[in-house]
Design an enzyme around this catalytic site. Structure first.
Site, PDB file in Angstrom:
ATOM      1  N   ARG A   6     -27.263   2.994 -57.243  1.00  0.00           N
ATOM      2  CA  ARG A   6     -28.437   2.350 -57.367  1.00  0.00           C
ATOM      3  C   ARG A   6     -28.578   1.387 -56.122  1.00  0.00           C
ATOM      4  NH1 ARG A   6     -27.756   0.153 -62.603  1.00  0.00           N
ATOM      5  NH2 ARG A   6     -27.893  -1.733 -61.527  1.00  0.00           N
ATOM      6  N   HIS A  39     -25.850  -4.101 -64.500  1.00  0.00           N
ATOM      7  CA  HIS A  39     -25.810  -4.662 -62.991  1.00  0.00           C
ATOM      8  C   HIS A  39     -24.747  -5.789 -62.863  1.00  0.00           C
ATOM      9  CE1 HIS A  39     -28.123  -5.102 -59.426  1.00  0.00           C
ATOM     10  NE2 HIS A  39     -28.442  -6.645 -59.616  1.00  0.00           N
ATOM     11  N   LYS A  46     -38.400  -1.211 -55.145  1.00  0.00           N
ATOM     12  CA  LYS A  46     -39.149  -2.321 -55.570  1.00  0.00           C
ATOM     13  C   LYS A  46     -39.760  -3.287 -54.239  1.00  0.00           C
ATOM     14  CE  LYS A  46     -35.026  -4.549 -57.150  1.00  0.00           C
ATOM     15  NZ  LYS A  46     -34.897  -5.849 -56.806  1.00  0.00           N
ATOM     16  N   TYR A 104     -47.816 -27.862 -32.447  1.00  0.00           N
ATOM     17  CA  TYR A 104     -48.269 -29.128 -33.403  1.00  0.00           C
ATOM     18  C   TYR A 104     -47.007 -30.348 -33.134  1.00  0.00           C
ATOM     19  CZ  TYR A 104     -51.908 -26.297 -35.889  1.00  0.00           C
ATOM     20  OH  TYR A 104     -52.748 -25.480 -35.950  1.00  0.00           O
ATOM     21  N   ARG A 108     -28.441 -11.955 -66.949  1.00  0.00           N
ATOM     22  CA  ARG A 108     -30.231 -11.681 -66.744  1.00  0.00           C
ATOM     23  C   ARG A 108     -30.410 -11.119 -67.798  1.00  0.00           C
ATOM     24  NH1 ARG A 108     -31.927  -9.528 -60.958  1.00  0.00           N
ATOM     25  NH2 ARG A 108     -31.405  -7.720 -61.695  1.00  0.00           N
ATOM     26  N   ASP A 132     -49.967 -18.578 -37.004  1.00  0.00           N
ATOM     27  CA  ASP A 132     -50.409 -17.417 -36.560  1.00  0.00           C
ATOM     28  C   ASP A 132     -49.893 -17.051 -35.012  1.00  0.00           C
ATOM     29  OD1 ASP A 132     -52.315 -16.588 -38.609  1.00  0.00           O
ATOM     30  OD2 ASP A 132     -53.359 -18.421 -37.549  1.00  0.00           O
ATOM     31  N   CYS A 135     -46.441 -21.837 -35.497  1.00  0.00           N
ATOM     32  CA  CYS A 135     -47.798 -22.293 -36.118  1.00  0.00           C
ATOM     33  C   CYS A 135     -48.279 -21.205 -37.398  1.00  0.00           C
ATOM     34  CB  CYS A 135     -48.708 -21.985 -35.176  1.00  0.00           C
ATOM     35  SG  CYS A 135     -48.522 -23.376 -33.747  1.00  0.00           S
TER      36      CYS A 135
HETATM   37  C1  PLP Z   1     -30.805  -3.634 -61.456  1.00  0.00           C
HETATM   38  C2  PLP Z   1     -30.614  -3.605 -60.015  1.00  0.00           C
HETATM   39  N1  PLP Z   1     -29.973  -2.209 -59.609  1.00  0.00           N
HETATM   40  C3  PLP Z   1     -29.882  -2.131 -58.270  1.00  0.00           C
HETATM   41  C4  PLP Z   1     -30.583  -2.864 -57.521  1.00  0.00           C
HETATM   42  C5  PLP Z   1     -30.330  -2.581 -55.807  1.00  0.00           C
HETATM   43  O1  PLP Z   1     -29.682  -3.688 -55.325  1.00  0.00           O
HETATM   44  P1  PLP Z   1     -29.285  -3.621 -53.633  1.00  0.00           P
HETATM   45  O2  PLP Z   1     -30.548  -4.000 -52.857  1.00  0.00           O
HETATM   46  O3  PLP Z   1     -28.101  -4.728 -53.343  1.00  0.00           O
HETATM   47  O4  PLP Z   1     -28.503  -2.446 -53.404  1.00  0.00           O
HETATM   48  C6  PLP Z   1     -31.338  -3.946 -57.877  1.00  0.00           C
HETATM   49  C7  PLP Z   1     -31.871  -5.150 -56.529  1.00  0.00           C
HETATM   50  O5  PLP Z   1     -32.175  -6.135 -56.845  1.00  0.00           O
HETATM   51  C8  PLP Z   1     -31.242  -4.390 -59.097  1.00  0.00           C
HETATM   52  O6  PLP Z   1     -32.006  -5.436 -59.484  1.00  0.00           O
END
Ligand code: PLP
Length: 375
Positions: free
Chosen positions: A225, A169, A43, A269, A141, A316, A314
């Site tokens: 995951r 999770h 993601k 700056y 969550r 850039d 800055c």
């Molecule tokens: C539901 C879920 N699973 C797996 C992950 C992967 O986490 P990581 O990058 O710590 O392995 C995330 C990342 O935030 C997540 O939200």
């Protein structure tokens, strides 16, 4: 007539290099370590590394699933030709359910009312919606309360929502000595034990993020995951990453100016830095507009040596004190993250300077930074 200056700064003045072989290698290492399938979590633009090439590398490395946060990311993966299974880990608006069905994207279910609306859409659209149920075991969550899950799954039996997975999770898998993750595992397993004899346990069970891959083999189940770990980043702030994982990202720039300023000259700056003698000051074309931060006390690598960034960063540009590298000249390659000669600046080092974690550093890398993929 075209006139060229005497200095040609090549194609880019700053860029990210992403080592796709390191990513393939890291996926294979997770598979070797766990003996399970991998859902590569990619993601947020593949944690800033670029979603499409990262997804392709993860699949080439052996990942059978991709995990994303939003359906738009899943659809972008399909457009990019990714044919692996894809799970949207977060919220999917009900109006996007036809897209999910059409493109064989699996959604997360974490709320009964929303699931009911999904069912309405599936019935109107036709077809079957693939889903994984997300369970709240301690993250606080998203996720269904444990006691709601068995009747929820029973109600979906023989419906056009095919629940083929169940997941949770972890909140503190990066703390191997805490009781938190074992307690989440215990709750999750009690639920699985309740579902199994009723024929309600979905096919795929998964829980382990990167930190759990490293610290909690009891959480491997059918799929792991990880995200961070596949990019060779350390999901823990107080322990070393096992050496078999290789960092994928290097951030480079070129010196675009080198000049000597007289004593007493303000730099950048606010003139917060003032030269104390004649000083050689270099400029690199990166700043907070690239996702770098306006923080004092930072370093980069020039000629294989650490040099200080001086004056304010800055939007850039930022300025370097080059007295220790007299050979440095316009056009030289400098490294903000990664290796140069014997020196190395990790993303964790940068994260520490910024008072954050490596995840936030890479997710903040600006779109305008060219990403160069090396295989
Ligand atoms: C539901 C879920 N699973 C797996 C992950 C992967 O986490 P990581 O990058 O710590 O392995 C995330 C990342 O935030 C997540 O939200």
């Amino acid at each position: 007539m075209i006139y060229f200056s005497t200095v040609d700064i090549n194609t880019y003045s700053t860029w990210l290099e992403v080592d796709l072989n390191a990513i393939k290698h890291n996926v294979a290492e997770v598979i070797k370590m766990t003996g399970r399938e991998v859902m590569a979590v990619i993601k947020a633009n593949g944690y800033g590394h670029g979603m499409r090439p990262i997804a392709q590398a993860c699949v080439a490395g052996g990942a059978t699933w991709c995990g994303v946060a939003r359906i738009e990311e899943a659809l972008a993966l399909r457009r990019a030709g990714i044919s692996s299974r894809i799970l949207v880990l977060g919220f999917t608006p009900a109006s996007k359910i036809p897209d999910a069905i059409e493109h064989n994207i699996t959604v997360a279910l974490f709320n009964s009312e929303l699931t009911q609306t999904y069912l309405d859409y599936v019935r109107i659209h036709g077809g079957v919606l693939r889903a994984h149920v997300k369970v709240e075991t301690g993250m606080g969550r998203l996720g269904m309360p444990i006691d709601v899950v068995p009747p929820f799954l029973r109600a979906l039996k023989n419906s056009p929502i095919l629940v083929e997975g169940i997941f949770t999770h972890f909140a503190r898998a990066d703390e191997p000595d805490s009781d938190s993750t074992p307690e989440q595992i215990r709750k999750f397993e009690a639920l699985l034990a309740e579902l199994t004899p009723q024929g309600l346990k979905p096919f795929y069970v998964h829980a382990a993020n990167s930190a759990a891959v490293l610290n909690f083999p009891a959480s491997y189940y059918d799929l792991t995951r990880p995200g961070d770990l596949l990019l060779g980043m350390n999901p823990m702030t107080d322990r070393e990453l096992p050496p078999q994982f290789r960092p994928a990202l290097t951030w480079k720039a070129r010196l675009i100016s080198v000049r000597t300023f007289p004593p007493g000259h303000g730099i950048s700056y606010g003139s917060k830095y003032v030269t104390s003698k004649e000083e050689r000051i270099g400029v690199i074309p990166i700043g907070y507009g690239d996702g770098f931060r306006r923080v004092d006390g930072q370093q980069v690598l020039v000629g294989g040596k650490r040099v200080n960034i001086v004056g304010r960063v800055c939007m850039d540009q930022c300025m370097l004190q080059l007295d220790d590298v007299p050979e440095a000249k316009v056009g030289d390659e400098i490294v903000l993250v990664g290796r140069q000669g014997q020196e190395f600046i990790s993303i964790d080092e940068v994260a520490k300077r910024w008072g954050t974690i490596n995840y936030e550093v890479v997710c903040g890398l600006a779109e305008r930074l060219p990403r160069i993929y090396i295989e």
